[in-house]
Write an enzyme that holds these catalytic residues in place. Structure first.
Site, PDB file in Angstrom:
ATOM      1  N   GLU A 243     -20.332   5.156 -11.683  1.00 43.95           N
ATOM      2  CA  GLU A 243     -21.266   6.016 -11.134  1.00 43.95           C
ATOM      3  C   GLU A 243     -22.709   5.923 -11.514  1.00 43.95           C
ATOM      4  O   GLU A 243     -23.019   5.765 -12.658  1.00 43.95           O
ATOM      5  CB  GLU A 243     -20.828   7.393 -11.617  1.00 43.95           C
ATOM      6  CG  GLU A 243     -19.470   8.067 -11.181  1.00 43.95           C
ATOM      7  CD  GLU A 243     -19.226   9.347 -11.608  1.00 43.95           C
ATOM      8  OE1 GLU A 243     -20.050  10.430 -12.156  1.00 43.95           O
ATOM      9  OE2 GLU A 243     -17.762   9.874 -11.983  1.00 43.95           O
TER      10      GLU A 243
ATOM     11  N   LYS B 278     -17.718  22.186  -7.223  1.00 47.71           N
ATOM     12  CA  LYS B 278     -17.725  21.981  -8.299  1.00 47.71           C
ATOM     13  C   LYS B 278     -18.459  22.965  -9.162  1.00 47.71           C
ATOM     14  O   LYS B 278     -19.263  23.607  -8.679  1.00 47.71           O
ATOM     15  CB  LYS B 278     -18.743  20.920  -8.516  1.00 47.71           C
ATOM     16  CG  LYS B 278     -18.001  19.395  -8.128  1.00 47.71           C
ATOM     17  CD  LYS B 278     -19.017  18.118  -8.680  1.00 47.71           C
ATOM     18  CE  LYS B 278     -18.183  16.982  -8.887  1.00 47.71           C
ATOM     19  NZ  LYS B 278     -18.640  15.925  -9.490  1.00 47.71           N
TER      20      LYS B 278
ATOM     21  N   GLU C 253     -24.795  19.615  -9.693  1.00 48.27           N
ATOM     22  CA  GLU C 253     -23.592  19.032  -9.582  1.00 48.27           C
ATOM     23  C   GLU C 253     -23.089  19.029  -8.316  1.00 48.27           C
ATOM     24  O   GLU C 253     -22.266  18.070  -7.793  1.00 48.27           O
ATOM     25  CB  GLU C 253     -22.577  19.754 -10.494  1.00 48.27           C
ATOM     26  CG  GLU C 253     -23.032  19.533 -12.054  1.00 48.27           C
ATOM     27  CD  GLU C 253     -22.549  18.318 -12.484  1.00 48.27           C
ATOM     28  OE1 GLU C 253     -21.796  17.370 -11.928  1.00 48.27           O
ATOM     29  OE2 GLU C 253     -23.330  17.896 -13.465  1.00 48.27           O
TER      30      GLU C 253
ATOM     31  N   GLU D  92     -20.230  18.271  -2.949  1.00 57.28           N
ATOM     32  CA  GLU D  92     -19.023  18.759  -3.159  1.00 57.28           C
ATOM     33  C   GLU D  92     -19.124  20.233  -3.887  1.00 57.28           C
ATOM     34  O   GLU D  92     -19.630  20.464  -4.759  1.00 57.28           O
ATOM     35  CB  GLU D  92     -18.412  18.214  -4.374  1.00 57.28           C
ATOM     36  CG  GLU D  92     -18.150  16.630  -4.050  1.00 57.28           C
ATOM     37  CD  GLU D  92     -17.542  15.790  -5.250  1.00 57.28           C
ATOM     38  OE1 GLU D  92     -16.322  16.121  -5.438  1.00 57.28           O
ATOM     39  OE2 GLU D  92     -18.125  15.278  -5.573  1.00 57.28           O
TER      40      GLU D  92
END
Length: 400
Positions: free
Chosen positions: A264, A321, A327, A318
């Site tokens: 990542e 999250k 995030e 997303e």
């Protein structure tokens, strides 16, 4: 004399034609992958996502689990997968070879898409002490359950927090308190030829030191560089510095044979008011700079000439999250299947869903060398190769 002239001209033409033939391969970058997170309630169907990835030069996708719908969507696409056995799977995998065999049978069927690696857990060494002690037994059971002569690697993803020191990169070392879990892990990776998976994020390095010069260093932008007195090397970007710190730690442990894979890395395009640098402009600079750096095959100062395999975080934002706003905003693409910002990863400047059709033949002017934003310069490279071909022909005709 005539025959010799013709032979030399033919050899020259074959050499340049070989170069032209290789140009399309530059469009597929086997060392660039992307993370496919699912902590959202608005994601497009897996089949649409698979087609989206096919419209890019990305050839690898990392999943955090083994969702059958997602796995099957990539069958026949030529895209390889890095699958995840979750942290919750570890205890069961460690306790029973039969459980590991069942996991392999269920998630690695013979007709599944190409799977390069299975990551057993994510950042396990900091999740739970009991999980850390069961990690290598789970990995060993899973490895033993693979079919004979399988090329699938078994590893686990680690946070940069495994390092006790990383600045300068030559001082890279693992935290001594992790030795009980980390030493057998490194021995397993070396024995099985599996990579050390790591999550370096220059973004978080910038958050801890939000100066303009640090931002430039993190975004692959021009900067004065940072010399490493311990190695005599100079670093011009944080990504290389973080990767080389891990390399130094592995080397210090005697594991020079263990390859590093970046599981990542990314940059958020939006964040809370107190999250310095979380902007679309900075995200674009980081991702496009990273792609350009990897594509150059420059490698890192400690390991030049070979780009480290890197999975960019992430395909989509997303929205479910928890935590800071950043995030939820790492997506390179929106759920509408359009780019959040230009990345240089789309093939031929397409909008996403399918590869752009080949342009119709034309006898008019030569194609422009300057690519449109987000476009790989394949046409320009082919044009240059053809131009070079003409120059070589002219040279030999004049000389002989």
């Amino acid at each position: 004399m005539t025959e010799r002239r013709e032979l030399r001209l033919l050899l020259a033409l074959l050499g340049v034609l070989h170069l032209v033939r290789l140009v399309p391969l530059a469009a597929s970058q086997s060392f660039i992958g992307i993370n496919y997170g699912e902590v959202a309630d608005n994601l497009p169907p897996p089949s649409s996502t698979a087609r989206l990835v096919q419209s890019t030069t990305i050839t690898k996708v990392r999943l955090y689990g083994t969702d059958p719908a997602i796995v099957s969507a990539f069958a026949g696409t030529g895209i390889s997968l890095l699958l995840g056995a979750t942290n919750g799977d570890i205890a069961n995998l460690a306790s029973s070879p039969a459980a590991a065999a069942s996991w392999v049978a269920a998630n690695l069927p013979a007709k599944s898409p190409a799977v390069s690696t299975v990551s057993v857990g994510n950042e396990v060494l900091f999740a739970d002490a009991s999980l850390a002690s069961q990690l290598v037994p789970a990995m060993q059971n899973l490895y033993d359950a693979l079919p004979p002569n399988s090329s699938v690697k078994v590893s686990t993803v680690n946070a940069m927090d495994v390092l006790a020191s990383s600045d300068p990169p030559s001082s890279g070392s693992f935290k001594p308190e992790l030795a009980t879990a980390l030493d057998p892990l490194l021995a397993f990776l070396s024995k099985t030829g599996s990579p050390f998976l790591i999550n370096p994020y220059p973004y978080f390095a910038y958050l801890s030191d939000p100066r303009p010069e640090t931002l430039a260093f993190c975004l692959f932008q021009p900067n004065a560089g940072r010399p490493d007195a311990g190695s005599g090397l100079t670093y011009t970007n944080m990504f290389d510095a973080q990767v080389d710190a891990v390399r130094a730690a592995l080397d210090a442990k005697g594991y020079k044979d263990v390859e590093i894979v970046v599981a990542e890395t990314g940059w958020p395009h939006k964040g809370d008011t107190d999250e310095a640098g979380a902007t679309a402009e900075n995200a674009r600079a980081f991702v496009s700079g990273l792609v350009s750096h990897l594509s150059s095959l420059a490698g890192t100062p400690r390991a030049p000439g070979k780009s480290v395999e890197t999975y960019i975080f992430a395909l989509y934002d997303e929205d479910l999250k928890p935590g800071k706003a950043s995030e939820r905003y790492f997506g390179l693409f929106q759920t509408s299947l359009t780019e959040t910002y230009p990345t240089g990863l789309l093939r031929n400047g397409t909008a996403g869903l399918i590869p752009a059709p080949a342009p119709a033949p034309t006898t008019t002017s030569a194609p422009a060398l300057k690519p449109t934003p987000g476009q790989q310069p394949q046409v320009g490279l082919q044009y240059c190769c053809c131009f070079l071909l003409v120059r070589v022909m002219s040279f030999f005709l004049r000389k002989f």
